[in-house]
Design an enzyme around this catalytic site. Sequence first.
Site, PDB file in Angstrom:
ATOM      1  N   ARG A 174       0.831  -1.212   0.000  1.00  0.00           N
ATOM      2  CA  ARG A 174       0.000   0.000   0.000  1.00  0.00           C
ATOM      3  C   ARG A 174       0.862   1.257   0.000  1.00  0.00           C
ATOM      4  O   ARG A 174       0.553   2.259   0.666  1.00  0.00           O
ATOM      5  CB  ARG A 174      -0.950   0.025   1.202  1.00  0.00           C
ATOM      6  CG  ARG A 174      -1.890  -1.157   1.266  1.00  0.00           C
ATOM      7  CD  ARG A 174      -2.847  -1.230   0.075  1.00  0.00           C
ATOM      8  NE  ARG A 174      -3.658  -2.428   0.160  1.00  0.00           N
ATOM      9  CZ  ARG A 174      -3.298  -3.602  -0.372  1.00  0.00           C
ATOM     10  NH1 ARG A 174      -2.160  -3.708  -1.040  1.00  0.00           N
ATOM     11  NH2 ARG A 174      -4.067  -4.653  -0.253  1.00  0.00           N
ATOM     12  N   SER A 247     -11.188   0.104   3.192  1.00  0.00           N
ATOM     13  CA  SER A 247     -10.365  -0.307   4.331  1.00  0.00           C
ATOM     14  C   SER A 247      -9.605   0.897   4.869  1.00  0.00           C
ATOM     15  O   SER A 247      -8.823   1.510   4.152  1.00  0.00           O
ATOM     16  CB  SER A 247      -9.376  -1.402   3.909  1.00  0.00           C
ATOM     17  OG  SER A 247     -10.074  -2.545   3.466  1.00  0.00           O
ATOM     18  N   GLU A 343      -4.744   3.828   6.008  1.00  0.00           N
ATOM     19  CA  GLU A 343      -4.495   3.767   4.570  1.00  0.00           C
ATOM     20  C   GLU A 343      -4.764   5.094   3.878  1.00  0.00           C
ATOM     21  O   GLU A 343      -4.000   5.507   3.019  1.00  0.00           O
ATOM     22  CB  GLU A 343      -5.354   2.669   3.916  1.00  0.00           C
ATOM     23  CG  GLU A 343      -4.787   1.278   4.026  1.00  0.00           C
ATOM     24  CD  GLU A 343      -5.445   0.318   3.047  1.00  0.00           C
ATOM     25  OE1 GLU A 343      -5.883   0.775   1.967  1.00  0.00           O
ATOM     26  OE2 GLU A 343      -5.522  -0.874   3.360  1.00  0.00           O
TER      27      GLU A 343
END
Length: 355
Positions: A174, A247, A343
């Site tokens: 990520r 998420s 995130e």
Amino acid sequence: MPDIPQAPPDTSLTPTARDLTTLNTLGLQSRAPAFVCLRSPAQLPALSDLADRYASLLVLGGGSNLVLPPQVEGLVAQVALAGVRLVEARPNAWIIEAGAGENWHGFVSACVANGWDGLENLALIPGTVGAAPVQNIGAYGVELADRFLGLTAWNVRQRRLVDMDAAACRYAYRDSIFKHDAPGAWVIISVRFALPRPWRPVLDYPDLQRQAASMGPAPSARDIYEAVCSIRRAKLPDPTVIGNAGSFFKNPLVDAATRNALAERHPGLVSYAQPDGRFKLAAGWLIDQCGWKGRQLGAAGVHDRQALVLVNRGGATASDVMGLAAAIQRDVAQRYGVQLEPEPVVWRDARAPGA
């Protein structure tokens, strides 16, 4: 018949005030005094000219991985560059290029429909093609980096187009160079993918394995695409119905000793072995075990079916969302000794990266 003269591309950009509430999937009320929409590469020099006049540049894709304040100071540039094309049919790969402004799920759907298989595990992820490399999006055993060939980006300060391969993008879990360079340094224009020939299904994740029996002995990319869409719709809220950024936390990576010690104290610990010997812990499980699933602080809450998703219950602000996130982080750290990392990009000032 004589050729019809084509109008020259528009090279100008004029900033206007814009409400950003519908341009971020969390649905946070936000406003930009200076907003432009980039529809043609011919406008890139004008974007650089404008960027010199503002303290910061927020490059906006689909707004699906972003926490916005009530007012975004500086310049906001939405990328709306379109187009999908087959560049080359190599013996070992389909080479596909897509404009940065293309909707990601729409692009995945087009690839599956055309028999360009390999992105089906990434179906139904919100956002745009240009935002996907920034986050190195991933789901159900596949990351963007696994299918990435290269991209073309505009260096805003140097005023030039740059072709970047995977090494230049510095992909990690990520993560990419675009999350670490100065804010507004890059505007991704197009992304190229190498989709494997012959194709093989990726069915490593338990959710897909549970559905594998219904797909038959030789599941197709279309089968996996439909299964992924079904799983995501069952677990994750539709941002057009309830605001969310997908998420909200990364699954933390820990070494084997840490994972084993946690598993001894918490027998139900959900973890996944990684190729480098580390383990990825399921952040959603950690949050759920701390009792946060379905809870609410002010106008922000945790989704009642997926603890990894924070939602806007109506009228939430960035402070509400980040206050909830901080409370979750504290509880997980106290119980498991693990620090959760968000995130989404949290836009605060000129030091926040684009999204």
